[in-house]
Design a protein around this motif. Structure first.
Motif, PDB file in Angstrom:
ATOM      1  N   GLU A 197      46.408  33.996  34.732  1.00 34.28           N
ATOM      2  CA  GLU A 197      47.707  33.305  34.062  1.00 34.28           C
ATOM      3  C   GLU A 197      48.753  33.161  35.067  1.00 34.28           C
ATOM      4  OE1 GLU A 197      45.523  35.967  30.952  1.00 34.28           O
ATOM      5  OE2 GLU A 197      46.145  36.113  33.256  1.00 34.28           O
ATOM      6  N   GLU A 198      48.714  33.922  36.322  1.00 35.18           N
ATOM      7  CA  GLU A 198      49.577  33.626  37.481  1.00 35.18           C
ATOM      8  C   GLU A 198      49.059  32.428  37.974  1.00 35.18           C
ATOM      9  OE1 GLU A 198      52.694  34.062  39.772  1.00 35.18           O
ATOM     10  OE2 GLU A 198      52.181  35.430  37.986  1.00 35.18           O
ATOM     11  N   ARG A 199      47.889  32.228  38.245  1.00 33.41           N
ATOM     12  CA  ARG A 199      47.360  30.906  38.969  1.00 33.41           C
ATOM     13  C   ARG A 199      47.680  29.699  37.943  1.00 33.41           C
ATOM     14  NH1 ARG A 199      41.666  31.250  40.233  1.00 33.41           N
ATOM     15  NH2 ARG A 199      41.945  29.597  41.898  1.00 33.41           N
ATOM     16  N   SER A 200      47.594  30.196  36.693  1.00 34.00           N
ATOM     17  CA  SER A 200      47.965  28.862  35.935  1.00 34.00           C
ATOM     18  C   SER A 200      49.678  28.524  35.812  1.00 34.00           C
ATOM     19  CB  SER A 200      47.488  29.020  34.410  1.00 34.00           C
ATOM     20  OG  SER A 200      46.147  29.280  34.179  1.00 34.00           O
ATOM     21  N   ALA A 201      50.461  29.645  35.866  1.00 30.77           N
ATOM     22  CA  ALA A 201      51.902  29.453  35.996  1.00 30.77           C
ATOM     23  C   ALA A 201      51.957  28.722  37.462  1.00 30.77           C
ATOM     24  CB  ALA A 201      52.435  30.663  35.853  1.00 30.77           C
ATOM     25  N   HIS A 202      51.420  28.995  38.475  1.00 33.60           N
ATOM     26  CA  HIS A 202      51.632  28.164  39.720  1.00 33.60           C
ATOM     27  C   HIS A 202      51.291  26.850  39.612  1.00 33.60           C
ATOM     28  CE1 HIS A 202      53.133  31.380  42.370  1.00 33.60           C
ATOM     29  NE2 HIS A 202      52.110  32.204  42.331  1.00 33.60           N
ATOM     30  N   LEU A 203      50.314  26.692  38.720  1.00 36.47           N
ATOM     31  CA  LEU A 203      49.598  25.302  38.750  1.00 36.47           C
ATOM     32  C   LEU A 203      50.915  24.218  37.907  1.00 36.47           C
ATOM     33  CD1 LEU A 203      47.671  22.996  38.899  1.00 36.47           C
ATOM     34  CD2 LEU A 203      46.772  24.058  36.744  1.00 36.47           C
ATOM     35  N   ALA A 204      51.448  24.988  36.914  1.00 38.62           N
ATOM     36  CA  ALA A 204      52.616  24.381  36.070  1.00 38.62           C
ATOM     37  C   ALA A 204      53.713  24.075  37.198  1.00 38.62           C
ATOM     38  CB  ALA A 204      53.057  25.162  35.054  1.00 38.62           C
ATOM     39  N   GLU A 205      54.037  25.159  38.158  1.00 38.21           N
ATOM     40  CA  GLU A 205      55.169  25.052  38.748  1.00 38.21           C
ATOM     41  C   GLU A 205      55.030  23.894  40.065  1.00 38.21           C
ATOM     42  OE1 GLU A 205      56.551  29.722  38.652  1.00 38.21           O
ATOM     43  OE2 GLU A 205      55.072  29.137  40.077  1.00 38.21           O
ATOM     44  N   ARG A 206      53.780  23.616  40.403  1.00 41.14           N
ATOM     45  CA  ARG A 206      53.484  22.466  41.195  1.00 41.14           C
ATOM     46  C   ARG A 206      53.291  21.211  40.530  1.00 41.14           C
ATOM     47  NH1 ARG A 206      49.462  25.791  42.865  1.00 41.14           N
ATOM     48  NH2 ARG A 206      47.696  24.366  42.139  1.00 41.14           N
ATOM     49  N   LEU A 241      44.035  18.367  33.912  1.00 38.04           N
ATOM     50  CA  LEU A 241      44.211  19.503  32.740  1.00 38.04           C
ATOM     51  C   LEU A 241      43.142  19.697  32.158  1.00 38.04           C
ATOM     52  CD1 LEU A 241      47.827  19.579  32.173  1.00 38.04           C
ATOM     53  CD2 LEU A 241      46.644  21.527  33.443  1.00 38.04           C
ATOM     54  N   LEU A 242      42.733  18.398  31.517  1.00 33.66           N
ATOM     55  CA  LEU A 242      41.345  18.195  30.485  1.00 33.66           C
ATOM     56  C   LEU A 242      39.957  18.593  31.453  1.00 33.66           C
ATOM     57  CD1 LEU A 242      42.605  15.214  28.398  1.00 33.66           C
ATOM     58  CD2 LEU A 242      42.607  17.388  27.511  1.00 33.66           C
ATOM     59  N   GLU A 243      40.082  18.149  32.426  1.00 37.05           N
ATOM     60  CA  GLU A 243      38.800  18.518  33.123  1.00 37.05           C
ATOM     61  C   GLU A 243      38.676  19.944  33.388  1.00 37.05           C
ATOM     62  OE1 GLU A 243      36.148  16.721  33.698  1.00 37.05           O
ATOM     63  OE2 GLU A 243      37.388  14.729  32.834  1.00 37.05           O
ATOM     64  N   ARG A 244      39.920  20.742  33.740  1.00 36.21           N
ATOM     65  CA  ARG A 244      39.801  21.937  33.833  1.00 36.21           C
ATOM     66  C   ARG A 244      39.350  22.773  32.562  1.00 36.21           C
ATOM     67  NH1 ARG A 244      42.912  24.104  38.432  1.00 36.21           N
ATOM     68  NH2 ARG A 244      43.984  22.303  39.603  1.00 36.21           N
ATOM     69  N   TRP A 245      39.998  22.222  31.471  1.00 34.87           N
ATOM     70  CA  TRP A 245      39.557  23.140  30.206  1.00 34.87           C
ATOM     71  C   TRP A 245      38.044  22.814  29.906  1.00 34.87           C
ATOM     72  CZ3 TRP A 245      42.449  26.417  27.333  1.00 34.87           C
ATOM     73  CH2 TRP A 245      43.829  26.474  27.388  1.00 34.87           C
ATOM     74  N   ALA A 246      37.434  21.828  30.442  1.00 33.90           N
ATOM     75  CA  ALA A 246      35.993  21.508  30.084  1.00 33.90           C
ATOM     76  C   ALA A 246      35.056  22.042  31.140  1.00 33.90           C
ATOM     77  CB  ALA A 246      35.761  19.995  30.014  1.00 33.90           C
ATOM     78  N   GLU A 247      35.568  23.098  32.027  1.00 30.17           N
ATOM     79  CA  GLU A 247      34.725  23.550  33.057  1.00 30.17           C
ATOM     80  C   GLU A 247      33.629  24.488  32.671  1.00 30.17           C
ATOM     81  OE1 GLU A 247      38.259  24.043  36.649  1.00 30.17           O
ATOM     82  OE2 GLU A 247      37.735  25.785  35.065  1.00 30.17           O
ATOM     83  N   PRO A 248      32.375  24.522  33.237  1.00 32.47           N
ATOM     84  CA  PRO A 248      31.263  25.155  32.629  1.00 32.47           C
ATOM     85  C   PRO A 248      31.211  26.461  32.417  1.00 32.47           C
ATOM     86  CG  PRO A 248      30.904  24.454  34.979  1.00 32.47           C
ATOM     87  CD  PRO A 248      32.241  23.906  34.578  1.00 32.47           C
ATOM     88  N   GLN A 249      32.155  27.334  33.191  1.00 28.54           N
ATOM     89  CA  GLN A 249      32.013  28.666  33.011  1.00 28.54           C
ATOM     90  C   GLN A 249      32.788  29.013  31.872  1.00 28.54           C
ATOM     91  OE1 GLN A 249      34.055  27.313  34.985  1.00 28.54           O
ATOM     92  NE2 GLN A 249      36.223  27.725  35.265  1.00 28.54           N
ATOM     93  N   ARG A 250      33.350  28.017  30.967  1.00 28.74           N
ATOM     94  CA  ARG A 250      34.221  28.347  29.786  1.00 28.74           C
ATOM     95  C   ARG A 250      33.376  28.385  28.405  1.00 28.74           C
ATOM     96  NH1 ARG A 250      39.928  27.171  30.290  1.00 28.74           N
ATOM     97  NH2 ARG A 250      40.558  26.494  32.783  1.00 28.74           N
ATOM     98  N   HIS A 251      33.504  29.203  27.605  1.00 29.79           N
ATOM     99  CA  HIS A 251      32.630  29.266  26.425  1.00 29.79           C
ATOM    100  C   HIS A 251      33.733  29.544  25.277  1.00 29.79           C
ATOM    101  CE1 HIS A 251      28.900  29.270  28.442  1.00 29.79           C
ATOM    102  NE2 HIS A 251      29.351  30.144  29.209  1.00 29.79           N
TER     103      HIS A 251
END
Length: 223
Positions: A99-108, A43-53
């Motif tokens: 948001e939907e994809r994030s919810a699916h990630l939580a569900e997995r 999760l932390l790596e996801r939050w640090a992805e380069p497309q995020r500002h």
């Protein structure tokens, strides 16, 4: 081994420890369930992805902090905290289903980590609520997460300007005219809500400033 972008963040170790403590508290059998650390690292790596500002680790920290500030209002603070971790875990500014994809990630991920079906369902539901930030009147968990996510709108002028600039940077691939139209529509949608902040604390502390900031940005976009 090279340092990852997430691991370079000054709060990385504290965030990972906080995640592990949270998940251990929610696991059905902490002695037998998986180590939470790899899930937190992902999760932390996801939050640090380069497309995020804007939707960065700093935003995660802010939402977790505000959620804690509003803990007394939540029906299930742990589910709210888990939803904060997942609510923008999948984020691509060129896509509309984050948001939907994030919810699916939580569900997995959450069942794999040893959490029960009811907690997983509640976390995914809360993540999906951040599409509209419009929880039902009796949805205490939803009110806390949405208020925590929108609290950035109540920053001082410099903080709000930095937030707006970071959002624009995330959408740097969008032409100015199109961005102004899309952003203005979002601002109008937020301003049309009867209340931006549903908890009494959030409404009292943040509503007036947030509406002023939103109205000012909308005026600038439409000038």
């Amino acid at each position: 081994m090279p340092t990852t972008p997430a691991a370079a963040h000054p709060r990385y170790a504290a965030l990972l420890a906080e995640w592990c403590e949270l998940v251990r508290r929610c696991q059905q059998d902490p002695d037998k369930d998986p180590d939470p650390a790899p899930y937190g690292q992902d999760l932390l790596e996801r939050w640090a992805e380069p497309q995020r500002h804007y939707h960065t680790l700093d935003h995660l920290v802010a939402v977790l902090t505000r959620s804690t500030e509003l803990t007394a209002h939540a029906a299930d603070p742990d589910s709210v905290a888990l939803a904060a971790w997942f609510h923008d875990a999948v984020y691509r500014p060129d896509r509309s289903e984050n948001e939907e994809r994030s919810a699916h990630l939580a569900e997995r991920a959450l069942p794999e980590a040893g959490l029960d079906a009811a907690t997983t369902e509640e976390v995914a539901r809360l993540v999906r609520l951040t599409v509209t930030h419009d929880p039902a009147p009796d949805d205490r968990n939803g009110e806390v997460l949405c208020d925590a996510d929108l609290a950035v709108l109540a920053g001082d002028p410099a903080a709000y300007a930095a937030y707006a600039a970071a959002v624009r940077e995330e959408y740097g691939f969008v032409p100015d005219e199109d961005f102004r139209a899309g952003r203005a529509a979002i601002l109008r949608q937020l301003l049309a809500l009867p209340r931006l902040f549903r908890t009494e604390y959030g409404h009292r502390q943040w509503e007036e400033v947030a509406r002023r900031n939103l109205s000012t940005e909308l005026d600038l976009l439409e000038a």
